[in-house]
Motif scaffolding. Structure first.
Motif, mmCIF file in Angstrom:
data_model
loop_
_atom_site.group_PDB
_atom_site.id
_atom_site.type_symbol
_atom_site.label_atom_id
_atom_site.label_comp_id
_atom_site.label_asym_id
_atom_site.label_seq_id
_atom_site.Cartn_x
_atom_site.Cartn_y
_atom_site.Cartn_z
ATOM 1 N N ASP A 16 0.856 -1.187 0.000
ATOM 2 C CA ASP A 16 0.000 0.000 0.000
ATOM 3 C C ASP A 16 0.896 1.241 0.000
ATOM 4 O O ASP A 16 1.812 1.341 0.805
ATOM 5 N N ALA A 17 0.632 2.159 -0.900
ATOM 6 C CA ALA A 17 1.471 3.361 -0.997
ATOM 7 C C ALA A 17 1.105 4.407 0.056
ATOM 8 O O ALA A 17 1.888 5.303 0.340
ATOM 9 N N TRP A 23 5.916 -4.078 4.285
ATOM 10 C CA TRP A 23 6.241 -5.429 4.720
ATOM 11 C C TRP A 23 7.489 -5.833 3.943
ATOM 12 O O TRP A 23 7.668 -5.423 2.794
ATOM 13 N N ASN A 24 8.349 -6.659 4.550
ATOM 14 C CA ASN A 24 9.558 -7.100 3.865
ATOM 15 C C ASN A 24 9.733 -8.604 3.941
ATOM 16 O O ASN A 24 9.292 -9.231 4.896
ATOM 17 N N MET A 48 0.887 2.007 10.593
ATOM 18 C CA MET A 48 0.305 0.869 9.879
ATOM 19 C C MET A 48 1.129 0.513 8.652
ATOM 20 O O MET A 48 1.662 1.400 7.976
ATOM 21 N N GLY A 49 1.171 -0.771 8.368
ATOM 22 C CA GLY A 49 1.745 -1.250 7.118
ATOM 23 C C GLY A 49 0.740 -2.195 6.486
ATOM 24 O O GLY A 49 0.225 -3.086 7.159
ATOM 25 N N ARG A 50 0.428 -1.997 5.209
ATOM 26 C CA ARG A 50 -0.588 -2.824 4.555
ATOM 27 C C ARG A 50 -0.011 -3.537 3.339
ATOM 28 O O ARG A 50 0.652 -2.920 2.518
ATOM 29 N N LEU A 51 -0.310 -4.816 3.272
ATOM 30 C CA LEU A 51 0.099 -5.641 2.144
ATOM 31 C C LEU A 51 -1.177 -6.186 1.528
ATOM 32 O O LEU A 51 -1.989 -6.800 2.212
#
Length: 149
Positions: A16-17, A23-24, A48-51
């Motif tokens: 998600d930009a 995520w890595n 937040m980080g969204r994949l």
């Protein structure tokens, strides 16, 4: 069934930009491929980080089962949520604690109405902890209802 795992899956994954971090890939302990992870020290609390898993060709008015492995390792590492489609209102699944930090399996039923679900979002919210990680792996989509354990 469709294999959406990260090492050899056929699915389209997208970061998600508009979120706070990505995520890595992280190597699996056994050395066979990798999983996607968010280390506990990335970002600030509540970031937040969204994949996103992009879904194509899902048939309307049919059901699917999303099965995946997940791990929350570390004290107060944060939350892992899953959202279906573009509805950002309520997650269909959420986990914030892990007793033993082992990998677990989750199943989510995707019931298609007239409108089909075109994506699944895995959202990681950073907690207060400084060690550990949130990980996701072995994402599989099968048609039909989720099997009993």
């Amino acid at each position: 069934s469709v294999d959406c795992s990260f090492s050899r899956g056929v699915c389209e994954w997208k970061q998600d930009a508009d979120d706070d971090f990505d995520w890595n890939p992280a190597d699996r302990d056994r050395g066979d491929g990798y999983y996607m992870a968010v280390p506990a020290f990335v970002g600030h609390k509540k970031d937040m980080g969204r994949l996103k898993l992009l879904l194509t060709d899902l048939k309307p008015k049919s059901s699917y089962c999303l099965i995946f492995s997940y791990r929350l390792a570390g004290e107060r590492v944060g939350k892992l949520r899953v959202f279906l489609g573009n509805k950002k209102t309520a997650p269909v699944w959420e986990e914030s604690t892990s007793k033993d930090e082992q990998w677990r399996t989750a199943k989510i039923e995707i019931l298609q109405g007239a409108e089909t679900t075109n994506n699944v979002t895995f959202e990681s919210e950073r907690g207060k902890g400084k060690t550990g990680e949130i990980g996701v792996d072995n994402v599989i989509l099968i048609s039909g209802l989720c099997p009993e354990d």
